[in-house]
Design a protein around this motif. Structure first.
Motif, PDB file in Angstrom:
ATOM      1  N   ALA A   1      19.436 -29.740 -47.494  1.00  0.00           N
ATOM      2  CA  ALA A   1      19.182 -28.556 -48.307  1.00  0.00           C
ATOM      3  C   ALA A   1      20.322 -28.216 -49.254  1.00  0.00           C
ATOM      4  O   ALA A   1      20.192 -27.305 -50.077  1.00  0.00           O
ATOM      5  CB  ALA A   1      18.876 -27.362 -47.406  1.00  0.00           C
ATOM      6  N   ARG A   2      21.430 -28.932 -49.185  1.00  0.00           N
ATOM      7  CA  ARG A   2      22.508 -28.720 -50.152  1.00  0.00           C
ATOM      8  C   ARG A   2      22.154 -29.283 -51.525  1.00  0.00           C
ATOM      9  O   ARG A   2      22.793 -28.942 -52.522  1.00  0.00           O
ATOM     10  CB  ARG A   2      23.798 -29.364 -49.629  1.00  0.00           C
ATOM     11  N   TRP A   3      21.186 -30.161 -51.582  1.00  0.00           N
ATOM     12  CA  TRP A   3      20.747 -30.772 -52.848  1.00  0.00           C
ATOM     13  C   TRP A   3      20.224 -29.684 -53.778  1.00  0.00           C
ATOM     14  O   TRP A   3      19.421 -28.831 -53.385  1.00  0.00           O
ATOM     15  CB  TRP A   3      19.658 -31.792 -52.535  1.00  0.00           C
ATOM     16  N   GLY A   4      20.654 -29.710 -55.025  1.00  0.00           N
ATOM     17  CA  GLY A   4      20.288 -28.658 -55.964  1.00  0.00           C
ATOM     18  C   GLY A   4      18.816 -28.583 -56.286  1.00  0.00           C
ATOM     19  O   GLY A   4      18.307 -27.522 -56.654  1.00  0.00           O
TER      20      GLY A   4
ATOM     21  N   GLY B   1      23.714 -34.583 -50.177  1.00  0.00           N
ATOM     22  CA  GLY B   1      22.943 -33.719 -51.053  1.00  0.00           C
ATOM     23  C   GLY B   1      23.416 -33.712 -52.491  1.00  0.00           C
ATOM     24  O   GLY B   1      23.090 -32.793 -53.255  1.00  0.00           O
ATOM     25  N   ARG B   2      24.142 -34.735 -52.910  1.00  0.00           N
ATOM     26  CA  ARG B   2      24.673 -34.793 -54.275  1.00  0.00           C
ATOM     27  C   ARG B   2      23.673 -35.465 -55.197  1.00  0.00           C
ATOM     28  O   ARG B   2      23.134 -36.524 -54.878  1.00  0.00           O
ATOM     29  CB  ARG B   2      26.011 -35.540 -54.304  1.00  0.00           C
ATOM     30  N   ASN B   3      23.460 -34.865 -56.355  1.00  0.00           N
ATOM     31  CA  ASN B   3      22.504 -35.398 -57.305  1.00  0.00           C
ATOM     32  C   ASN B   3      22.897 -36.797 -57.767  1.00  0.00           C
ATOM     33  O   ASN B   3      24.053 -37.040 -58.122  1.00  0.00           O
ATOM     34  CB  ASN B   3      22.411 -34.465 -58.518  1.00  0.00           C
ATOM     35  N   LEU B   4      21.953 -37.721 -57.738  1.00  0.00           N
ATOM     36  CA  LEU B   4      22.117 -39.110 -58.156  1.00  0.00           C
ATOM     37  C   LEU B   4      23.034 -39.923 -57.251  1.00  0.00           C
ATOM     38  O   LEU B   4      23.352 -41.068 -57.569  1.00  0.00           O
ATOM     39  CB  LEU B   4      22.634 -39.228 -59.600  1.00  0.00           C
TER      40      LEU B   4
ATOM     41  N   GLY C   1      21.347 -30.725 -60.528  1.00  0.00           N
ATOM     42  CA  GLY C   1      22.784 -30.838 -60.698  1.00  0.00           C
ATOM     43  C   GLY C   1      23.568 -29.666 -60.154  1.00  0.00           C
ATOM     44  O   GLY C   1      24.791 -29.608 -60.312  1.00  0.00           O
ATOM     45  N   CYS C   2      22.906 -28.721 -59.475  1.00  0.00           N
ATOM     46  CA  CYS C   2      23.579 -27.561 -58.886  1.00  0.00           C
ATOM     47  C   CYS C   2      23.606 -27.728 -57.370  1.00  0.00           C
ATOM     48  O   CYS C   2      23.002 -26.950 -56.617  1.00  0.00           O
ATOM     49  CB  CYS C   2      22.875 -26.263 -59.285  1.00  0.00           C
TER      50      CYS C   2
END
Length: 791
Positions: A179-182, A227-230, A532-533
């Motif tokens: 759930a940390r993924w933006g 959860g980091r984008n890309l 990206g957030c």
């Protein structure tokens, strides 16, 4: 006809324009007549913005691409127009005229008269200025109501078609893994069955309106590390097969989706855009998908610039084309001159170009774009409109009363009442202290792909285009006799503590305090939620927890209201707040829905599509975990959520009784049947959501403790009861076995009828008998749940 011979101007209709001919024959004839450059021109888009004066579209100058020269491109044709309505604010009618004029030019400029296919975003409504902003997909999941989501999608599709758009870039079928993924706000939830059923209904609605639905992101985007984008994706083939792929499988098989978009991420070193086994082997050869695969924006170029698996643009083009990506979006970068040159010098077989262009042209023929009576003017305009563009302004309404009513129903059904000590519904309070950064903020109800948050923020002098009442305004209307005092307290993420003293003073003077917390949607770090957030922990952004704790220290009852894009740990509020109301970016009618729920005019019926964590640092974690993923004596970290997946309270009470199982045993190719009664034992009407979970205690590979395999909403009047009859095929017990094939194994199972993943009410213990059985993508996907009135 030879490809280098111009098309003859004869009175006879060309085969590709003949609507009575088979589609395949029309497409084959057209491909045979095209040059290589004309074929590759159908494989890319150009990012444009419609004109607010009704003139032709203008190419969008994006920082990641060189300027595009339409005059140079159009003689060979053009595959797609990227986001004509979702790039700059434009009146819908004038935008429709602008698009129509551009389409006429495109068709007139290339020798086959082929127009472009126009696509736009529609994640939470048509992302156009003045269009209805519906709740975000996480709220769709909270409704547990596929039929309502389908109705919404059909309305979105009708609006898009009315102005000349053909393809919508939705739904997002990524299953939440962290759930940390933006982009959690863009997802439907953390369970593949919920994501699959709700997402498939959205596809059915969009496609029924004539819009090509695009499934994204295929596959594994949401499983990125931390959860980091890309970020790279860490998952084994079993997690991919049993958690991440089923929603796509369902939406293709049952939804009829005609397009798929690749994921940006790599899995075990293979970028999705270069994964032939995924995009061709599984998607087409196994699942029989026959639509188009479109690139997520810039994904083909990323094979060179980010992933490092291509040496140059031609190499990137060949790699993606071979893997199975048919269309480059948003602009031409690799599928233009680099691809043409690579085919000419033998590095890329022309057969791969033909394969992709056949899929693109098949779709254009199916949409009627090559029929002799094709008209670039959409249904909402007529020929007279072209003569006086200035009179068109305001002619098309994309946010009419029917849309708003539907948006409000969705927002109401998506409200999740997490806790309540009896304070709610509010009974005529004399004085309400309204506190918090989202209490008086119009855009607090919108996700990052809504037009005002995605595009409008770059045009601050342009009106929002839709009515967005704040919660402060709707509470005043809902409680006209109450005195409502207001303090911001702190910002969403500024960390400012200077307003706490005023906030606590107002709380002491009030009968009840409403504290309104959560997110601000944005892009790439400009918000606390959105693309990206990403976040390091699930603590409330900024100083919001300090504000909440300060209010809890006051004796006045505190009702916590969340307008957010992801679940957050709420600290002391879990046990000390008088009530907690969770809403996931509920759209333009969201504050009216929330005010209605606080007043009791709306009885909350939403259920959590994602677990609410007890602490901010226990990620990644979902209910869908194996035994060792849950609390144990061998770890000091307890990931048990504060509120579990599927949880949600009501202002009435329900009793579940009289479980009956027709047979305790069934062969591995058969089914079980059971029934139960649900009664509303309270004094007001309400809706219960019966959830069916499957627990497999012994299997050949490690299984989740339980997983959702069915659900049903029951609307019941006071003292009304219904009998549910449920048929559960053995196929629902299947999983990916040790050899990589999906298997149904004999053995004991538990079928848990539950109010949430943590609240089983009735349990049926059954046994599958006979031989182990292998199943594939044609297996049965659903339990049948019938509602019958009791006598």
């Amino acid at each position: 006809m030879n490809a280098d011979v111009a098309v003859e101007n004869t009175s006879a209709i060309a085969l590709w324009n003949d609507p009575t001919a088979p589609v395949s024959a029309r497409v084959d004839a057209l491909i045979d007549a095209m040059t290589l450059e004309e074929k590759t021109a159908q494989l890319f888009g150009v990012w444009v913005g419609a004109s607010d004066e009704g003139g032709e579209v203008a190419p969008h100058q994006h920082e990641m691409e060189e300027p595009v020269d339409l005059d140079a491109l159009l003689p060979t044709g053009l595959g797609q127009l990227t986001r004509p309505f979702g790039t700059v604010p434009v009146d819908p009618a004038l935008g429709a005229l602008s698009l129509a004029r551009t389409q006429a030019r495109i068709a007139a400029t290339n020798r086959f008269g082929i127009p472009a296919l126009a696509h736009d975003e529609c994640l939470a409504g048509f992302a156009a200025w003045g269009a209805t902003a519906y709740p975000v997909p996480l709220s769709w999941g909270a409704t547990f109501d596929p039929a309502l989501v389908r109705e919404m999608a059909e309305a979105i599709g009708r609006d898009m078609r009315s102005v000349g758009v053909h393809q919508g870039l939705a739904p997002v079928l990524d299953v939440v893994r962290d759930a940390r993924w933006g982009r959690v706000e863009e997802t439907i939830g953390e369970d593949p069955y919920l994501v699959g059923t709700i997402g498939t209904s959205y596809v059915q609605g969009l496609e029924s309106a004539g819009i090509v639905a695009t499934l994204k992101h295929f596959a594994g985007y949401s499983a990125s590390r931390a959860g980091r984008n890309l970020a790279p994706t860490s998952m084994g083939p079993r997690e991919r097969a049993d958690v991440l792929l089923p929603p796509f499988e369902m939406a293709i098989r049952e939804g009829g989706a005609r397009s798929v978009m690749n994921a940006y991420t790599d899995t075990d070193g293979i970028p999705s855009a270069a994964d032939e086994a995924l995009l061709t082997g599984l998607l087409r050869d196994t699942w029989d998908f026959d639509g188009t695969v479109v690139a997520d924006y810039f994904a083909i170029a990323f094979l060179k610039t980010l992933h490092g698996v291509a040496a140059d643009w031609a190499d990137a083009a060949g790699t993606a084309l071979r893997a199975g990506i048919d269309v480059e979006l948003p602009n031409v970068k690799t599928y233009g001159a680099p691809l043409t040159e690579a085919v000419a010098d033998g590095r890329v077989p022309e057969a791969l170009v033909d394969r992709a262009v056949r899929r693109v042209l098949t779709q254009k023929v199916a949409l009627g774009l090559l029929d002799p009576d094709w008209n670039p003017l959409p249904a909402a305009l007529d020929a007279a409109d072209e003569d006086d563009p200035s009179a068109l302004r305001g002619h098309i309404d994309l946010d009419g009363p029917a849309n708003r009513a539907l948006a409000r129903t969705l927002a109401e059904q998506a409200i999740v009442l997490l806790s309540n000590d009896g304070t709610l519904p509010l009974d005529g309070p004399r004085r309400i202290a309204l506190i918090g950064p989202n209490a008086d903020e119009p855009t607090a109800v919108l996700g990052c792909y809504s037009f005002p948050q995605h595009i409008g923020v770059r045009h601050p002098d342009t009106p929002l285009g839709i009515e967005l009442p704040t919660l402060r305004e709707t509470l005043a209307a809902e409680f006209p006799d109450a005195e409502i005092t207001y303090a911001r307290g702190t910002g969403v993420d500024d960390g400012d503590l200077s307003g706490l003293a005023e906030a606590t003073r107002l709380a002491r003077e009030a009968d009840v305090t409403l504290v309104v917390l959560g997110d601000r949607a944005g892009l790439f770090g400009r918000g606390t939620s959105g693309e990206g957030c990403d976040v390091a922990t699930l603590a409330l952004p900024g100083a919001q927890q300090q504000l909440l704790d300060a209010l809890l220290d006051v004796e006045t009852p505190v009702v916590t209201v969340l307008l957010a894009g992801r679940p957050y740990a709420l600290g002391r509020a879990v046990g000390e707040s008088a009530a907690i109301v969770q809403s996931f970016f509920p759209g333009e009618e969201g504050t009216r829905a929330i005010a209605g729920a606080l007043a009791g005019r709306v009885n909350p019926s939403g259920r959590l599509p994602v677990s609410v964590p007890r602490g901010p640092g226990s990620q990644p974690g979902t209910y869908l975990g194996a035994p060792l993923a849950h609390a144990s004596e061998v770890s000091s970290i307890d990931p048990t959520p504060a509120f579990a997946f599927g949880h949600g309270l009501s202002y009435t009470r329900f009793e579940w009784t009289d479980l009956a199982v027709e047979a305790q045993e069934a062969p591995t190719d058969a089914e079980f049947a059971l029934s139960l009664t649900v009664c509303n034992t309270g004094e007001r009407s309400g809706t219960e959501v019966v959830q069916l979970y499957l627990h497999d205690p012994v299997a050949s590979v490690v299984q989740p403790v339980q997983r959702l395999v069915g659900y049903s909403r029951l609307a019941l009047e006071p003292r009304q009861a219904r009998r549910l009859r449920i048929t559960i095929p053995a196929d629902l017990a299947s999983f990916t076995g040790r050899d990589g094939r999906r298997v149904v194994e004999p053995g004991e199972l538990e079928l848990r009828l539950s109010a949430s993943s943590a609240d089983p009410r009735l349990t049926a213990r059954v046994t599958l008998t006979g031989a182990e059985r292998h199943v594939d993508h044609t297996r049965r996907l659903h339990a049948t749940i019938l509602q019958e009135p009791t006598t």
